[in-house]
Design a protein around this motif. Sequence first.
Motif, short mmCIF file in Angstrom:
data_model
loop_
_atom_site.label_atom_id
_atom_site.label_comp_id
_atom_site.label_asym_id
_atom_site.label_seq_id
_atom_site.Cartn_x
_atom_site.Cartn_y
_atom_site.Cartn_z
N LEU A 202 5.02 -5.04 8.70
CA LEU A 202 6.30 -5.38 8.69
C LEU A 202 7.25 -5.54 9.92
CD1 LEU A 202 7.31 -2.87 5.57
CD2 LEU A 202 7.08 -5.33 5.47
N ARG B 171 -3.71 -5.39 -3.87
CA ARG B 171 -3.20 -6.81 -3.63
C ARG B 171 -1.70 -7.19 -4.22
NH1 ARG B 171 -6.39 -10.62 -1.78
NH2 ARG B 171 -5.15 -12.36 -2.63
N ALA B 172 -1.39 -6.26 -5.19
CA ALA B 172 0.02 -6.26 -5.76
C ALA B 172 1.09 -5.77 -4.70
CB ALA B 172 0.11 -5.75 -6.83
N VAL B 173 0.59 -4.76 -3.94
CA VAL B 173 1.70 -4.00 -3.17
C VAL B 173 1.28 -3.63 -1.94
CG1 VAL B 173 2.61 -2.74 -5.28
CG2 VAL B 173 0.76 -1.72 -4.09
N TYR B 174 0.15 -4.42 -1.26
CA TYR B 174 -0.29 -3.85 -0.05
C TYR B 174 0.70 -4.16 1.23
CZ TYR B 174 0.09 -8.85 1.47
OH TYR B 174 0.32 -10.10 2.22
N ASN B 175 1.63 -4.83 0.84
CA ASN B 175 2.70 -4.86 2.19
C ASN B 175 3.91 -4.21 1.87
OD1 ASN B 175 3.70 -6.48 0.25
ND2 ASN B 175 3.55 -8.51 1.27
N GLU B 176 3.93 -3.13 0.84
CA GLU B 176 5.16 -2.36 0.85
C GLU B 176 4.67 -1.05 1.44
OE1 GLU B 176 5.99 -3.92 -3.79
OE2 GLU B 176 6.20 -1.57 -3.50
N GLN B 177 5.71 -0.43 2.36
CA GLN B 177 5.39 0.75 2.87
C GLN B 177 6.50 1.88 2.36
OE1 GLN B 177 5.44 0.04 7.21
NE2 GLN B 177 3.99 -1.63 7.00
N LEU C 26 13.23 5.42 5.07
CA LEU C 26 13.63 3.98 4.38
C LEU C 26 12.91 4.22 2.90
CD1 LEU C 26 13.96 3.42 7.24
CD2 LEU C 26 13.49 1.05 6.69
N PHE D 170 11.61 -8.58 2.40
CA PHE D 170 11.99 -7.41 1.51
C PHE D 170 13.36 -6.92 2.14
CE2 PHE D 170 7.60 -6.13 0.90
CZ PHE D 170 6.99 -7.02 1.67
N LYS E 211 11.96 -6.94 -3.47
CA LYS E 211 11.46 -7.91 -2.54
C LYS E 211 10.92 -9.28 -3.21
CE LYS E 211 6.51 -6.94 -4.08
NZ LYS E 211 5.14 -6.33 -3.53
N LEU F 160 12.14 1.04 -0.15
CA LEU F 160 12.20 -0.35 -0.72
C LEU F 160 13.36 -0.44 -1.68
CD1 LEU F 160 10.90 -3.10 -0.63
CD2 LEU F 160 9.13 -2.36 -2.36
N TYR G 89 -2.32 -7.96 8.69
CA TYR G 89 -2.32 -7.58 7.17
C TYR G 89 -1.16 -6.38 6.88
CZ TYR G 89 -4.21 -7.24 2.42
OH TYR G 89 -4.42 -7.11 1.07
N GLY G 90 -0.34 -6.80 6.16
CA GLY G 90 0.51 -5.70 5.75
C GLY G 90 1.58 -5.12 6.62
N TYR H 175 1.43 4.20 9.71
CA TYR H 175 2.31 3.66 10.67
C TYR H 175 3.12 4.86 11.33
CZ TYR H 175 1.34 -0.30 7.58
OH TYR H 175 0.81 -1.20 6.77
N THR I 223 -3.26 -1.02 1.39
CA THR I 223 -3.66 -2.43 1.53
C THR I 223 -4.88 -2.71 0.57
OG1 THR I 223 -4.92 -1.93 3.66
CG2 THR I 223 -2.83 -2.47 3.82
N ARG J 186 -3.63 2.88 4.82
CA ARG J 186 -2.90 2.82 6.20
C ARG J 186 -1.76 3.58 6.62
NH1 ARG J 186 -2.12 -3.41 8.17
NH2 ARG J 186 -4.26 -3.56 7.56
N TYR K 190 -0.29 2.03 14.56
CA TYR K 190 -0.67 1.82 13.18
C TYR K 190 -2.35 2.07 12.93
CZ TYR K 190 -1.58 -3.18 13.58
OH TYR K 190 -2.20 -4.22 14.06
N TYR L 274 15.06 -3.19 2.51
CA TYR L 274 14.87 -1.72 2.42
C TYR L 274 16.37 -0.96 2.92
CZ TYR L 274 9.68 -1.44 2.68
OH TYR L 274 8.58 -1.40 2.32
N PHE M 253 8.21 5.52 3.44
CA PHE M 253 8.42 6.34 4.59
C PHE M 253 8.62 7.90 4.37
CE2 PHE M 253 9.45 2.78 7.85
CZ PHE M 253 9.33 1.75 7.04
N GLY M 254 8.16 8.33 5.17
CA GLY M 254 8.72 9.94 5.39
C GLY M 254 10.25 10.10 6.01
N SER N 32 6.91 -9.80 5.88
CA SER N 32 5.45 -9.35 6.08
C SER N 32 4.71 -10.62 6.04
CB SER N 32 5.03 -8.64 4.96
OG SER N 32 3.52 -8.21 5.36
#
Lengths: 116, 117
Positions: free
Chosen positions: B105, A99-105, B44, B34, B49, B46, B102-103, A33, A96, A31, A48, B36, A107-108, B93
């Motif tokens: 933020l 499952r352990a980190v699917y919602n951690e993003q 940003l 979270f 969390k 992390l 899903y996923g 964004y 995604t 994924r 996204y 950040y 960034f550039g 999230s």
Amino acid sequence: DADVTQTPRNRITKTGKRIMLECSQTKGHDRMYWYRQDPGLGLRLIYYSFDVKDINKGEISDGYSVSRQAQAKFSLSLESAIPNQTALYFCATSDTRDRAVYNEQFFGPGTRLTVL
Amino acid sequence: GDSVTQMEGPVTLSEEAFLTINCTYTATGYPSLFWYVQYPGEGLQLLLKATKADDKGSNKGFEATYRKETTSFHLEKGSVQVSDSAVYFCALSPPNAGGTSYGKLTFGQGTILTVHP
């Protein structure tokens, strides 16, 4: 080398010009964004993408378009730039499938865009 | 819809002072929460969390506890350093329920922290 790269890092353009911001990632994430950051407003989601065939609008997509050319590349276009699109733009990725980190993003470094 | 509210900044502290940045949220169910951090000129990253009620996230001396009863996730550090000067974002999230959310933020507005020697 950085995992998420953005080009250009800084850009000054004029009202009405078309501009493209590019994002590449080497993390293998599914994924991607695009966000914009304005002082006092935090980050707001523009678009996204789940994969190359799936693009979704975020909360502020008007005036923007995107293209997911490959799993690793996600570009943001302003078809006709206007001054209130002056902002800091960030690309981000997430995995995604994990499952352990699917919602951690991740960034550039951001692109600072100024529209005169 | 989901939302995150952070205390307004900027926050200015002397080195070794105690830091608290308040964060409250509005969401359905049990979101993941979270913090950040954005250092000058960077994207940003992390910081920590928590994924369920009463969980405590911690990293680099920072801590935050997921409080469902007060819908809060306040960031704390016992002794700040000049190198902690940055912008801090609280985010949530939605619960892992699949679908287009899903996923994703949702971010607070950010709090600028400046630490002086």
